[in-house]
Design a protein around this motif. Sequence first.
Motif, PDB file in Angstrom:
ATOM      1  N   LYS A  21      39.844 -15.622   9.719  1.00  0.00           N
ATOM      2  CA  LYS A  21      41.233 -15.125   8.811  1.00  0.00           C
ATOM      3  C   LYS A  21      40.769 -15.943   7.289  1.00  0.00           C
ATOM      4  O   LYS A  21      41.337 -15.293   6.467  1.00  0.00           O
ATOM      5  CB  LYS A  21      42.470 -15.846   9.424  1.00  0.00           C
ATOM      6  N   ARG A  35      38.482 -13.500   5.249  1.00  0.00           N
ATOM      7  CA  ARG A  35      38.826 -12.541   5.010  1.00  0.00           C
ATOM      8  C   ARG A  35      40.240 -12.501   3.742  1.00  0.00           C
ATOM      9  O   ARG A  35      39.973 -11.594   3.112  1.00  0.00           O
ATOM     10  CB  ARG A  35      39.726 -12.158   5.681  1.00  0.00           C
ATOM     11  N   HIS A  36      41.274 -13.938   3.920  1.00  0.00           N
ATOM     12  CA  HIS A  36      42.282 -13.709   2.873  1.00  0.00           C
ATOM     13  C   HIS A  36      41.816 -14.624   1.548  1.00  0.00           C
ATOM     14  O   HIS A  36      42.375 -14.523   0.335  1.00  0.00           O
ATOM     15  CB  HIS A  36      43.579 -14.761   3.629  1.00  0.00           C
ATOM     16  N   TYR A  80      39.934  -8.442   0.041  1.00  0.00           N
ATOM     17  CA  TYR A  80      41.636  -7.979   1.597  1.00  0.00           C
ATOM     18  C   TYR A  80      42.797  -7.585   0.805  1.00  0.00           C
ATOM     19  O   TYR A  80      43.547  -6.849   0.966  1.00  0.00           O
ATOM     20  CB  TYR A  80      41.313  -8.769   2.533  1.00  0.00           C
ATOM     21  N   ASP A  81      43.598  -9.381   0.533  1.00  0.00           N
ATOM     22  CA  ASP A  81      44.598  -9.042   0.012  1.00  0.00           C
ATOM     23  C   ASP A  81      44.628  -8.153  -0.812  1.00  0.00           C
ATOM     24  O   ASP A  81      46.427  -7.389  -1.051  1.00  0.00           O
ATOM     25  CB  ASP A  81      45.468 -10.538  -0.346  1.00  0.00           C
ATOM     26  N   LEU A 131      45.458  -5.026   0.326  1.00  0.00           N
ATOM     27  CA  LEU A 131      46.545  -3.965   0.890  1.00  0.00           C
ATOM     28  C   LEU A 131      47.862  -4.079  -0.117  1.00  0.00           C
ATOM     29  O   LEU A 131      48.664  -2.844   0.206  1.00  0.00           O
ATOM     30  CB  LEU A 131      46.961  -5.028   1.890  1.00  0.00           C
ATOM     31  N   LYS A 172      47.605  -0.540  -1.551  1.00  0.00           N
ATOM     32  CA  LYS A 172      48.120   0.062  -1.335  1.00  0.00           C
ATOM     33  C   LYS A 172      46.514   1.122  -0.424  1.00  0.00           C
ATOM     34  O   LYS A 172      46.903   1.748  -0.799  1.00  0.00           O
ATOM     35  CB  LYS A 172      49.447   0.761  -0.759  1.00  0.00           C
ATOM     36  N   THR A 225      44.778   1.231   4.773  1.00  0.00           N
ATOM     37  CA  THR A 225      45.395   0.677   5.521  1.00  0.00           C
ATOM     38  C   THR A 225      44.864  -0.597   6.176  1.00  0.00           C
ATOM     39  O   THR A 225      43.867  -1.383   5.739  1.00  0.00           O
ATOM     40  CB  THR A 225      45.556   1.812   6.601  1.00  0.00           C
ATOM     41  N   ARG A 226      45.691  -2.230   6.524  1.00  0.00           N
ATOM     42  CA  ARG A 226      45.088  -2.888   7.099  1.00  0.00           C
ATOM     43  C   ARG A 226      43.855  -2.834   7.745  1.00  0.00           C
ATOM     44  O   ARG A 226      42.892  -3.560   7.554  1.00  0.00           O
ATOM     45  CB  ARG A 226      45.760  -3.840   8.100  1.00  0.00           C
ATOM     46  N   GLU A 227      43.548  -1.402   8.241  1.00  0.00           N
ATOM     47  CA  GLU A 227      42.180  -0.995   9.823  1.00  0.00           C
ATOM     48  C   GLU A 227      41.493  -1.502   8.283  1.00  0.00           C
ATOM     49  O   GLU A 227      40.642  -1.433   9.230  1.00  0.00           O
ATOM     50  CB  GLU A 227      42.371  -0.324  10.551  1.00  0.00           C
ATOM     51  N   ARG A 254      40.000  -4.306   6.599  1.00  0.00           N
ATOM     52  CA  ARG A 254      39.482  -5.000   7.983  1.00  0.00           C
ATOM     53  C   ARG A 254      38.156  -5.056   7.704  1.00  0.00           C
ATOM     54  O   ARG A 254      37.027  -5.565   7.471  1.00  0.00           O
ATOM     55  CB  ARG A 254      40.071  -5.490   8.708  1.00  0.00           C
TER      56      ARG A 254
END
Length: 98
Positions: free
Chosen positions: A43, A46-47, A52-53, A56, A59, A62-64, A67
Amino acid sequence: MQHMRIHHPGCPKKTCLTIAARVSAREWKGLKLGAAVGIELQKHVRHSLTDYDELLRSKMMTREEARAFVAPRVDEVLRSWRNPSIKLRLAVPTRDET
């Protein structure tokens, strides 16, 4: 902290402290320490160390998808923290050795 030093010796000290605090702040029912540390490390990387953020927020994915897109970078960072490169220092020969 001891777990981090043993299993992730290349992890920066500040990150180790952050992860240790996060792991100890939660109750990890049914998970061993290593699994909890792994989850929090993923986590964090990733963040904090990927886009990643931003992916998201924009847009774009998607989240998947986001990731999956950052997964190689997350794996690379975690691998480098598990197995930091060995830094070799060359010994300067003494007069007796020359």
